[in-house]
Write a protein that holds these residues in place. Structure first.
Motif, mmCIF file in Angstrom:
data_model
loop_
_atom_site.group_PDB
_atom_site.id
_atom_site.type_symbol
_atom_site.label_atom_id
_atom_site.label_comp_id
_atom_site.label_asym_id
_atom_site.label_seq_id
_atom_site.Cartn_x
_atom_site.Cartn_y
_atom_site.Cartn_z
ATOM 1 N N LYS A 182 0.807 -1.214 0.000
ATOM 2 C CA LYS A 182 0.000 0.000 0.000
ATOM 3 C C LYS A 182 0.846 1.273 0.000
ATOM 4 N N ILE A 183 2.036 1.205 0.593
ATOM 5 C CA ILE A 183 2.877 2.409 0.658
ATOM 6 C C ILE A 183 3.297 2.862 -0.737
ATOM 7 N N PRO A 184 3.963 2.015 -1.556
ATOM 8 C CA PRO A 184 4.326 2.467 -2.906
ATOM 9 C C PRO A 184 3.117 2.719 -3.800
ATOM 10 N N LEU A 185 2.028 1.964 -3.606
ATOM 11 C CA LEU A 185 0.836 2.184 -4.428
ATOM 12 C C LEU A 185 0.245 3.568 -4.171
ATOM 13 N N ASP A 186 0.141 3.954 -2.900
ATOM 14 C CA ASP A 186 -0.381 5.287 -2.576
ATOM 15 C C ASP A 186 0.538 6.380 -3.107
#
Length: 261
Positions: free
Chosen positions: A23-27
């Protein structure tokens, strides 16, 4: 997203008690795209330096930020290339694909033991194959020891038809498995750099405190650089620092800091 994508959960990223790794790189990606980021998915083959610009494949650029992280280290065992993605993984890619399967994990460090912990109650059988003493944290070792099988040795060959179904060890013992996860560390893929920037003894790109490399106009951030402490939050901060340095370089201006006015 690189290595941040790998853990099921990350528990040491500021602002989150516990967050799914992907979720961190996707956000970050979605936020950057909303601000106008254009993404092209290509394998970089070559970087050329011209008089006052660079050519990356066929793209011209005034500056370059190298932030390609590190690639999983391969075993270089027989038939490894043949079964990549067909039974051989280098991190847990899809938890459901290991459901009720016999899974082997190669490695002796935190990555291997973390994979074993995350597959508990998913895989039918988990075997850790290691060729050295355990290097993982003691708490991790104690946690997985109750439900893992341990084998001291090396994998010398992967066997199967269209999909992996067994491995051959260096003592010629053959073990039937459905999947194997190779967790033996990471290395820098520098094949496309062609000595355009200076590297250290670990093939990491040498940078200064402004993320500048030995080649003017080329910057580097994250795990592929010589910055210590390879963590997601460190890479995020280094990326922001590099972006500010690049802005200053391109605009010829000084980057203002909030606390000075």
């Amino acid at each position: 997203g690189g290595r941040t994508n790998i853990p099921k959960f990350i528990e040491n990223y500021p602002g989150f008690k516990k967050i799914e790794g992907y979720k961190i790189p996707l956000d970050c990606k979605e936020q950057a795209e909303s601000l106008g980021l254009e993404i092209k998915y290509e394998k970089i083959k070559e970087i050329k330096k011209e008089k006052d610009y660079f050519v990356v494949n066929n793209h011209q650029a005034k500056t370059i930020l190298l932030a390609f992280g590190k690639s999983p280290r391969i075993l270089n065992a027989n038939n490894e290339n043949k079964f990549m993605g067909k039974g051989i993984d280098y991190n847990i890619t899809n938890y459901s694909s290991y459901k009720n399967k016999k899974v082997a994990i190669v490695g002796a460090g935190n990555s291997a033991f973390t994979s074993a912990r995350e597959l508990k109650n998913i895989a039918k059988e988990i075997t850790i194959i290691h060729r050295s003493e355990f290097k993982a944290d003691e708490t991790l070792i104690n946690e997985v020891s109750s439900y893992c099988i341990f084998i001291l040795g090396n994998v010398k060959e992967f066997k199967g038809d269209n999909k992996l179904n067994s491995i051959l060890l260096d003592n010629d013992k053959e073990i039937k498995i459905d999947n194997i996860i190779i967790n033996i560390g990471f290395e820098n893929d520098i094949s496309f750099l062609n000595n355009i920037v200076k590297l250290n003894e670990n093939n990491e790109i040498i940078i200064n405190d402004r993320c500048e490399t030995s080649c003017k106009g080329i910057y580097s951030a994250g795990d592929c650089s010589s910055v210590p402490f390879k963590q997601s939050i460190i890479s995020a901060g280094e990326g922001a620092k590099a972006a500010l340095a690049i802005y200053q370089y391109l605009s010829g201006s000084k980057v203002k800091t909030d606390w000075l006015h």
